[in-house]
Design a protein around this motif. Structure first.
Motif, PDB file in Angstrom:
ATOM      1  N   LEU A  78       0.827  -1.205   0.000  1.00 39.23           N
ATOM      2  CA  LEU A  78       0.000   0.000   0.000  1.00 39.23           C
ATOM      3  C   LEU A  78       0.862   1.256   0.000  1.00 39.23           C
ATOM      4  CD1 LEU A  78      -3.158  -0.163   2.295  1.00 39.23           C
ATOM      5  CD2 LEU A  78      -3.051   0.256  -0.160  1.00 39.23           C
ATOM      6  N   PHE A  99       2.117   1.805  -3.476  1.00 40.28           N
ATOM      7  CA  PHE A  99       0.906   2.210  -4.211  1.00 40.28           C
ATOM      8  C   PHE A  99       0.629   3.694  -3.980  1.00 40.28           C
ATOM      9  CE2 PHE A  99      -3.693   2.969  -3.465  1.00 40.28           C
ATOM     10  CZ  PHE A  99      -4.197   2.781  -4.751  1.00 40.28           C
ATOM     11  N   GLU A 100       0.703   4.114  -2.717  1.00 46.00           N
ATOM     12  CA  GLU A 100       0.447   5.524  -2.414  1.00 46.00           C
ATOM     13  C   GLU A 100       1.455   6.434  -3.115  1.00 46.00           C
ATOM     14  OE1 GLU A 100       0.357   6.538   1.749  1.00 46.00           O
ATOM     15  OE2 GLU A 100      -0.766   8.394   1.347  1.00 46.00           O
ATOM     16  N   ILE A 145       0.410   6.902  -6.652  1.00 53.19           N
ATOM     17  CA  ILE A 145      -0.721   7.838  -6.739  1.00 53.19           C
ATOM     18  C   ILE A 145      -0.230   9.280  -6.553  1.00 53.19           C
ATOM     19  CG2 ILE A 145      -2.886   8.574  -5.629  1.00 53.19           C
ATOM     20  CD1 ILE A 145      -3.292   5.970  -7.105  1.00 53.19           C
ATOM     21  N   THR A 146       0.676   9.461  -5.595  1.00 56.67           N
ATOM     22  CA  THR A 146       1.227  10.798  -5.361  1.00 56.67           C
ATOM     23  C   THR A 146       1.898  11.331  -6.625  1.00 56.67           C
ATOM     24  OG1 THR A 146       1.604  10.250  -3.044  1.00 56.67           O
ATOM     25  CG2 THR A 146       2.799  12.156  -3.911  1.00 56.67           C
ATOM     26  N   LEU A 198      -0.644  12.369  -9.171  1.00 58.11           N
ATOM     27  CA  LEU A 198      -1.245  13.663  -8.827  1.00 58.11           C
ATOM     28  C   LEU A 198      -0.294  14.808  -9.141  1.00 58.11           C
ATOM     29  CD1 LEU A 198      -3.057  12.850  -5.485  1.00 58.11           C
ATOM     30  CD2 LEU A 198      -4.105  13.972  -7.460  1.00 58.11           C
ATOM     31  N   TYR A 238      -3.263  -1.659 -10.338  1.00 58.86           N
ATOM     32  CA  TYR A 238      -4.149  -1.264  -9.244  1.00 58.86           C
ATOM     33  C   TYR A 238      -4.188   0.259  -9.097  1.00 58.86           C
ATOM     34  CZ  TYR A 238      -6.739  -1.132  -4.925  1.00 58.86           C
ATOM     35  OH  TYR A 238      -7.694  -0.856  -3.979  1.00 58.86           O
ATOM     36  N   ALA A 274      -7.590   2.493  -9.336  1.00 60.77           N
ATOM     37  CA  ALA A 274      -8.046   3.320  -8.213  1.00 60.77           C
ATOM     38  C   ALA A 274      -8.003   4.820  -8.526  1.00 60.77           C
ATOM     39  CB  ALA A 274      -7.184   3.034  -6.984  1.00 60.77           C
ATOM     40  N   TYR A 275      -7.035   5.243  -9.326  1.00 56.08           N
ATOM     41  CA  TYR A 275      -6.839   6.681  -9.558  1.00 56.08           C
ATOM     42  C   TYR A 275      -8.073   7.266 -10.233  1.00 56.08           C
ATOM     43  CZ  TYR A 275      -4.401  11.038 -10.751  1.00 56.08           C
ATOM     44  OH  TYR A 275      -4.009  12.352 -10.843  1.00 56.08           O
ATOM     45  N   ILE A 307      -5.815  -6.622  -1.608  1.00 59.28           N
ATOM     46  CA  ILE A 307      -6.360  -5.288  -1.879  1.00 59.28           C
ATOM     47  C   ILE A 307      -6.255  -5.061  -3.385  1.00 59.28           C
ATOM     48  CG2 ILE A 307      -6.050  -2.805  -1.478  1.00 59.28           C
ATOM     49  CD1 ILE A 307      -4.643  -3.638   1.200  1.00 59.28           C
ATOM     50  N   LEU A 341      -5.877   6.564   3.447  1.00 59.42           N
ATOM     51  CA  LEU A 341      -5.356   5.232   3.138  1.00 59.42           C
ATOM     52  C   LEU A 341      -4.987   4.476   4.398  1.00 59.42           C
ATOM     53  CD1 LEU A 341      -2.942   5.080   0.069  1.00 59.42           C
ATOM     54  CD2 LEU A 341      -5.091   3.865   0.409  1.00 59.42           C
ATOM     55  N   TYR A 359     -15.163   1.599  -0.096  1.00 59.88           N
ATOM     56  CA  TYR A 359     -13.918   1.345  -0.819  1.00 59.88           C
ATOM     57  C   TYR A 359     -13.235   0.090  -0.282  1.00 59.88           C
ATOM     58  CZ  TYR A 359      -9.609   1.912  -3.357  1.00 59.88           C
ATOM     59  OH  TYR A 359      -8.531   1.669  -4.178  1.00 59.88           O
ATOM     60  N   ALA A 393     -12.301  -3.133  -2.599  1.00 61.17           N
ATOM     61  CA  ALA A 393     -10.915  -3.580  -2.760  1.00 61.17           C
ATOM     62  C   ALA A 393     -10.652  -4.959  -2.143  1.00 61.17           C
ATOM     63  CB  ALA A 393      -9.966  -2.564  -2.117  1.00 61.17           C
ATOM     64  N   HIS A 418      -6.439  11.531  -0.670  1.00 62.00           N
ATOM     65  CA  HIS A 418      -4.983  11.629  -0.659  1.00 62.00           C
ATOM     66  C   HIS A 418      -4.694  13.027  -0.116  1.00 62.00           C
ATOM     67  CE1 HIS A 418      -0.990  12.423  -2.342  1.00 62.00           C
ATOM     68  NE2 HIS A 418      -0.831  11.111  -2.449  1.00 62.00           N
ATOM     69  N   ILE A 443      -9.570  10.721  -4.491  1.00 57.91           N
ATOM     70  CA  ILE A 443      -8.766  10.419  -5.675  1.00 57.91           C
ATOM     71  C   ILE A 443      -8.466   8.926  -5.788  1.00 57.91           C
ATOM     72  CG2 ILE A 443      -6.381  10.612  -4.814  1.00 57.91           C
ATOM     73  CD1 ILE A 443      -7.688  12.487  -7.849  1.00 57.91           C
ATOM     74  N   ILE A 444      -8.633   8.192  -4.676  1.00 54.08           N
ATOM     75  CA  ILE A 444      -8.342   6.751  -4.676  1.00 54.08           C
ATOM     76  C   ILE A 444      -9.657   6.037  -4.427  1.00 54.08           C
ATOM     77  CG2 ILE A 444      -7.095   4.905  -3.471  1.00 54.08           C
ATOM     78  CD1 ILE A 444      -5.057   7.108  -2.602  1.00 54.08           C
ATOM     79  N   GLY A 445     -10.219   5.444  -5.452  1.00 53.38           N
ATOM     80  CA  GLY A 445     -11.550   4.895  -5.253  1.00 53.38           C
ATOM     81  C   GLY A 445     -11.984   3.918  -6.313  1.00 53.38           C
TER      82      GLY A 445
END
Lengths: 367, 367
Positions: free
Chosen positions: A81, A84-85, A88-89, A92, A116, A120-121, A156, B81, B116, B120, B149, B155-157
Motif C-alpha cells: 500500500l 501504491f500511495e 498515486i502521489t 497527482l 491497481y 483506483a486513480y 487489496i 489510506l 472502498y 478492494a 490523498h 482520488i483513490i476509489g
C-alpha cells in the motif's frame, strides 16, 4: 507478430506478441487511442528501468506524448500500500487526469501495482501492460490487479482490464535462468488445465524454451495467453470457471507465505503445488500418468517438485487457512482429472491436503 | 416505508426509507441473501457507534449472523489510506471471505471508506449502506466510493454498488442542526439539477424539513435519492450525464480545500458553489430567477451564500486547478440554465469563475 484478443465485450483488448514490439509502442498506443493531451505515466522497477525506460520515454516523447515515470524497487515488496500511495502521489503531482494512461513496464509486480493504481486513480483510468518476464504472461491477461497486505497476498485489488498488452520477446532474452523456469511454470499450468496437445508440445520443445528460442517462446506465450484469455472471457470475475487458473496455487501460495525471502519463486512454489495437486488427483481416481507427466514436466524444466524438508507443515497449513480460496469454511481445491483437464473440488478434505504436503516433503526431484 | 430501485442491470439495488428500519436490518439482510456462514463486518464512526452499533450487532447476532465491527474516528480524516488499511486488517483478522459483507453504519465518510474497503477486499465483496445523515443520501446512491490523498479528495476509489441501502429516518432525529442544513444542501441540489416541481416543494416545506418532520424528510430523501438514481442509472461511470451531479462542487471542493478544519461543512461549501454557479448561469443567459431562487433557497435553509472574506482567491483558484473535474486543461463546469435544469460546459472560462469567486466574497447572506 502474433495477436490475440481477450474477449470481454466492451472491455475486450488485444495482446501483441513479437520481437522488437517495444520500438513500436508509440505507433500502437496511437492506434488504440492513447491521449496525446493528457500526461501518461510509466511505472517500472529498478531492473527494467535501467535498460528499457529511457528509450521508451524518448520514443513516446518524440511522438508527442507527455510522459512521466516512476521507478519502484524490484521485487514483491513493491506490491505494498505504501508504494501504491507513492505511485498515486506521483500521478497527482504530474497532473494525470481522467483521460491519462498508466503504463506498466516490467514483470508481474509492476503490472499488479501499476494496474491497481490505474484502477483506483480517479476511480479508474486507462492502463497498458508491457510485460518483460515470462511469468507476467499470466498476470497480464485477465485484469486482476492488486497489492499485498502484510497478512495476505493480493488482498487489496480490483478487476481492471488493460487497453492493450505489448509483449516484446526481446525483453525476455536477458532474463536470468531461474526467472525463465519460474515463468514457464505458469505456461505449463495453462497446458495442464486446458490443452493436452499443448502439454505434449511443451514436453517436446522444453529445451528450446529454456534456451529462449524466440519462435518457440512466442508460440508458448501465445498459447498460454490464449488459454488464459479463453478462461477469463468465460468468467471475468471468478464466479466459477476462472478458479481453475489456481491449479497449484493453494499449496503454492502457502509455500510462498512460509518461505524465507528469495527461497522460492512464484513459479517454483506453484510447480510444487501442481505436483501435489496431481498426486491428489490420482488419489481421487485420475490416471496415474497425470502425476507422472506433471512431475516429469517440472523436472525437465528444472523446477522443484518437492517441499524443502525444513518447512513446517503446520505453518504451511495455517497459511493455507488464511488463503482467500476458502469459502465458508470448506476448502476449495483445483484437482486434475486428466492431462489438460481439471475440476474444482469445493469439499476437499484438509486432511488429504495435509497428507500430500507431508509426502511432498519426501520428494527429491530425481526423475 | 418507501422503496426505490437504482436501476443498473445486474448491479441494481433497492433503497428502503422509513422509520425504525434499523430494527428490521436482520430481516432485510436475509431477504437480500446476506450470508449467515461468512463473517459480516460493520464499519461505523465513534459518534454513530455509541448509539446504534450495539443494538445492531445484537440484533444481527440473534438472527445468526457472525458479526465483527470496527469503529473509526469521526470526521473526514478517516477517509485516509491508513484508516482504509486498518479496516482491511480487521477484515483479514476476522476472516472475512469472498461471500462476506461489509456494512457501512454512518454518514458519508463511513460509507465512502467502508465502500472502498468492500470494493478492494479480495477485489470486491458485498456492501450494505445504512446512512445515518441526510448528506449521506447522496453518497449512498451511485456506488462512488473513495478515500482521500493529502493532495486531493476522493482520488483513490472505485465504483462499487451496494446490495441494499437502509435509511432509518429515526437515526436522523439526533443530527445537529448544522448537519441537517448541510445535508439539505444536496437534497436541494437534486431539485436544482432535475426537477423544478421538487424545488417548489422544498421551498414550501423548508420549515418542516428543518424541524425533521419524518413524513417531509422521508419524501425529500425519497425524491433526492430518486433523482440521483435516475442520473446514475443513465450513466453509471460518469461518462457524461452524471457530471451534472457536480453542480456547485467545483467551487465547493476548492472552498473545502482551502478552509480551515471545521470552518465549512460539505453542504455549506456546495451551497456557496451553487449560488456561484447560478450567478454564472445568469451571466451566460439563464433567467434571473435561477440566481434568485437558488440564493433564497439556501438562505431559508440557513446555509451560507457567500465566501468568507478572509479566503484567498488565488488559493481557491489553484485548489480548483487540482480538482479532478478538469479535462485536458479546459475547465468543466456545471451551469444552471433554468430551475431544475443544468448543462455541462466543457469550455468554461477560468476568468469568469475567478470573477464569480471574487463576487461571492462580497455576499453577506442577507435576503
Amino acid at each position: 507478430m502474433r495477436e490475440l484478443t481477450v474477449d470481454l465485450g466492451d472491455r475486450s483488448y488485444p495482446i501483441y506478441i513479437g520481437e522488437g514490439l517495444l520500438h513500436r509502442a508509440a505507433e500502437l498506443f496511437a492506434k488504440h487511442g492513447v491521449s496525446l493531451k493528457s500526461p501518461l505515466m510509466i511505472v517500472s522497477d529498478a531492473n527494467v528501468a535501467d535498460t528499457y525506460l529511457g528509450p521508451l520515454e524518448e520514443q513516446l516523447r518524440s511522438a508527442g506524448y507527455l510522459t512521466v515515470s516512476i521507478t519502484v524497487p524490484s521485487g514483491e515488496s513493491s506490491k505494498s500500500l505504501s508504494v501504491f500511495e507513492s505511485v498515486i502521489t506521483k500521478a497527482l503531482e504530474a497532473g494525470l487526469d481522467r483521460h491519462s494512461t498508466i503504463v506498466a513496464l516490467g514483470g508481474g509486480v509492476v503490472g499488479d501495482l501499476a494496474g491497481y493504481a490505474a484502477a483506483a486513480y480517479m476511480r479508474g483510468i486507462r492502463f497498458i501492460q508491457i510485460p518483460t518476464t515470462i511469468l507476467a504472461h499470466d498476470s497480464s491477461v485477465g485484469g486482476k490487479v492488486a497489492v499485498n497486505h502484510p497478512l495476505a497476498k493480493n488482498i487489496i485489488g480490483a478487476f481492471h482490464q488493460p487497453e492493450i498488452v505489448l509483449y516484446d520477446l526481446q525483453t525476455l532474452q536477458t532474463l536470468p535462468g531461474r526467472e525463465v523456469r519460474s515463468g514457464l511454470a505458469e505456461v505449463i499450468k495453462h497446458g495442464l488445465i486446458w490443452d493436452a496437445g499443448f502439454v505434449s508440445w511443451i514436453e517436446e520443445n522444453m529445451a528450446k524454451l529454456l534456451s529462449l528460442d524466440p519462435e518457440s517462446l512466442g508460440y508458448a506465450l501465445y498459447k498460454g495467453c490464449s488459454v488464459k484469455a479463453e478462461v477469463v472471457s468465460k468468467d471475468e470475475r471468478e464466479q466459477d470457471l476462472r478458479a481453475i487458473l489456481n491449479l497449484g496455487h493453494t499449496i503454492g501460495h502457502a509455500l510462498e507465505a512460509v518461505a524465507g525471502y528469495g527461497e522460492l519463486t512464484h513459479g517454483e512454489a506453484i510447480a510444487i503445488g501442481m505436483v501435489g495437486s496431481a498426486r491428489i488427483g490420482v488419489e481421487l481416481g485420475a490416471p496415474e500418468e497425470v502425476y507422472e507427466v506433471t512431475r516429469r514436466l517440472f523436472i525437465s524444466c528444472g523446477l522443484p517438485v518437492g517441499i524443502p524438508a525444513h518447512y513446517d507443515t503446520d505453518a504451511i497449513m495455517s497459511a493455507m487457512m488464511r488463503d482467500k480460496k476458502f469459502k465458508e469454511g470448506r476448502m476449495v481445491f483445483v484437482v486434475p482429472t486428466a492431462i489438460g483437464r481439471v475440476e474444482i473440488d469445493k469439499n476437499m478434505s484438509a486432511d488429504l491436503v495435509r497428507r500430500t504436503v507431508e509426502q511432498l516433503k519426501g520428494e527429491t526431484g530425481q526423475a
